[in-house]
Scaffold this motif. Structure first.
Motif, short mmCIF file in Angstrom:
data_model
loop_
_atom_site.label_atom_id
_atom_site.label_comp_id
_atom_site.label_asym_id
_atom_site.label_seq_id
_atom_site.Cartn_x
_atom_site.Cartn_y
_atom_site.Cartn_z
N LYS A 1 1.10 -2.06 -0.91
CA LYS A 1 0.73 -2.92 0.21
C LYS A 1 1.87 -3.85 0.60
O LYS A 1 2.74 -4.20 -0.21
CB LYS A 1 -0.52 -3.72 -0.15
N ALA A 2 1.81 -4.29 1.86
CA ALA A 2 2.85 -5.17 2.39
C ALA A 2 2.82 -6.53 1.72
O ALA A 2 1.76 -7.02 1.30
CB ALA A 2 2.66 -5.33 3.90
N GLY B 1 6.96 3.77 6.01
CA GLY B 1 6.49 2.52 6.59
C GLY B 1 7.42 1.34 6.37
O GLY B 1 7.05 0.20 6.69
N TYR C 1 4.63 -0.84 4.61
CA TYR C 1 3.74 -0.13 3.70
C TYR C 1 4.51 1.04 3.09
O TYR C 1 5.52 1.51 3.63
CB TYR C 1 2.47 0.38 4.40
N PRO D 1 -1.13 3.38 -3.40
CA PRO D 1 -0.67 2.76 -2.15
C PRO D 1 0.04 1.44 -2.45
O PRO D 1 -0.43 0.64 -3.28
CB PRO D 1 -1.96 2.54 -1.37
N THR E 1 6.93 -4.26 -0.76
CA THR E 1 5.62 -3.65 -1.03
C THR E 1 5.34 -3.70 -2.52
O THR E 1 6.26 -3.71 -3.35
CB THR E 1 5.58 -2.17 -0.59
#
Length: 266
Positions: A163-164, A190, A172, A161, A260
């Motif tokens: 992340k911002a 995202g 995201y 993943p 991200t």
């Protein structure tokens, strides 16, 4: 079909004069495509029409017209009956002239109808092509989705993943890395649509020392409905990041535009 009886019915004259309905015109058009005799008859009718039209330029008709016009003006002043000499020759010419005008008007109307009919055929063809194109696109999208699902369900795929970061706290993304096939799938649903002249660029990162390697830019971001892109990755990646760069990409990431970031769990 008895083509001689069809020709004798008078429908071809009505076709040339523009007196048929749209459906009848289509039927006659099909007959013309199949029977040369019908085509010859239409050409004969049109030739006759042209001969009638030439009467309009006849000196007798022009003379008659000017004579009537002159006597009409005279009668307006004197309030008398117009003495018209009924010459059978002139009246025949006048009737021919009137008939040719009527036929020319009919042909003009028929021409417009044929133009509209042809335009409708073209429109229908375009709509059919668009429909077939949409079906093909839908089938391609379905195939692409199925392929992606197979990839994401692979137990050997590494999921990271992303992340911002500060530039956009709502952003995201996710990375699905197939180390064996050396392919990285980037899910960027995202991320906001990049502004004109800008593209997202994906980076493979080594952390010690920090060494970024570009995996490529995400072109056609707006056109891709799934927002999942596949990029070749032969690197020993330890993290992935996505930055916003000028169109065409950059040699090194613009950290102020880091959207991200995600680190691979060891």
């Amino acid at each position: 079909m008895d083509i001689k009886a069809y020709i004798s019915s008078g429908i071809l004259e009505l076709y040339v004069y523009g007196s048929l309905s749209e459906k009848e015109n289509e039927e006659v058009y099909k007959i013309l495509q199949e029977y040369p005799e019908a085509v010859e008859e239409v050409e004969r009718i049109e030739k006759t029409l042209q001969q009638l039209s030439s009467v309009m330029a006849s000196p007798n008709v022009n003379s008659l017209y000017h004579k009537i016009e002159s006597q009409l003006e005279e009668s307006t002043d004197k309030n008398t009956v117009i003495p018209i000499n009924r010459s059978s020759k002139n009246w025949a010419a006048y009737i021919g002239w009137a008939a040719s005008v009527a036929l020319l008007i009919g042909l003009f109307i028929q021409f417009n109808k044929n133009q509209k009919l042809q335009q409708q055929v073209v429109t229908n063809q375009i709509e059919q092509n668009l429909l077939e194109g949409k079906i093909n696109v839908a089938e391609e999208d379905l195939s692409k989705v199925k392929s992606l699902l197979n990839v994401l369900r692979n137990k050997d795929i590494i999921q990271i993943p992303l992340k911002a970061q500060q530039v956009d706290p709502s952003a995201y993304a996710a990375v699905y890395w197939d180390k064996e096939k050396q392919v990285t799938y980037i899910d960027v649903a995202g991320l906001p649509t990049p502004p004109p002249g800008k593209v997202y660029q994906v980076w493979s990162l080594k952390l010690d020392p920090l060494t970024p390697t570009s995996l490529g830019v995400l072109n056609n971001f707006s056109e891709d409905d799934q927002k999942i892109f596949s990029l070749k990755n032969t690197n020993a990646s330890e993290a992935f990041g996505i930055t916003l760069e000028p169109e065409g990409g950059s040699e090194s990431p613009t950290l102020e535009q880091l959207y991200t970031l995600g680190i691979i769990d060891s």
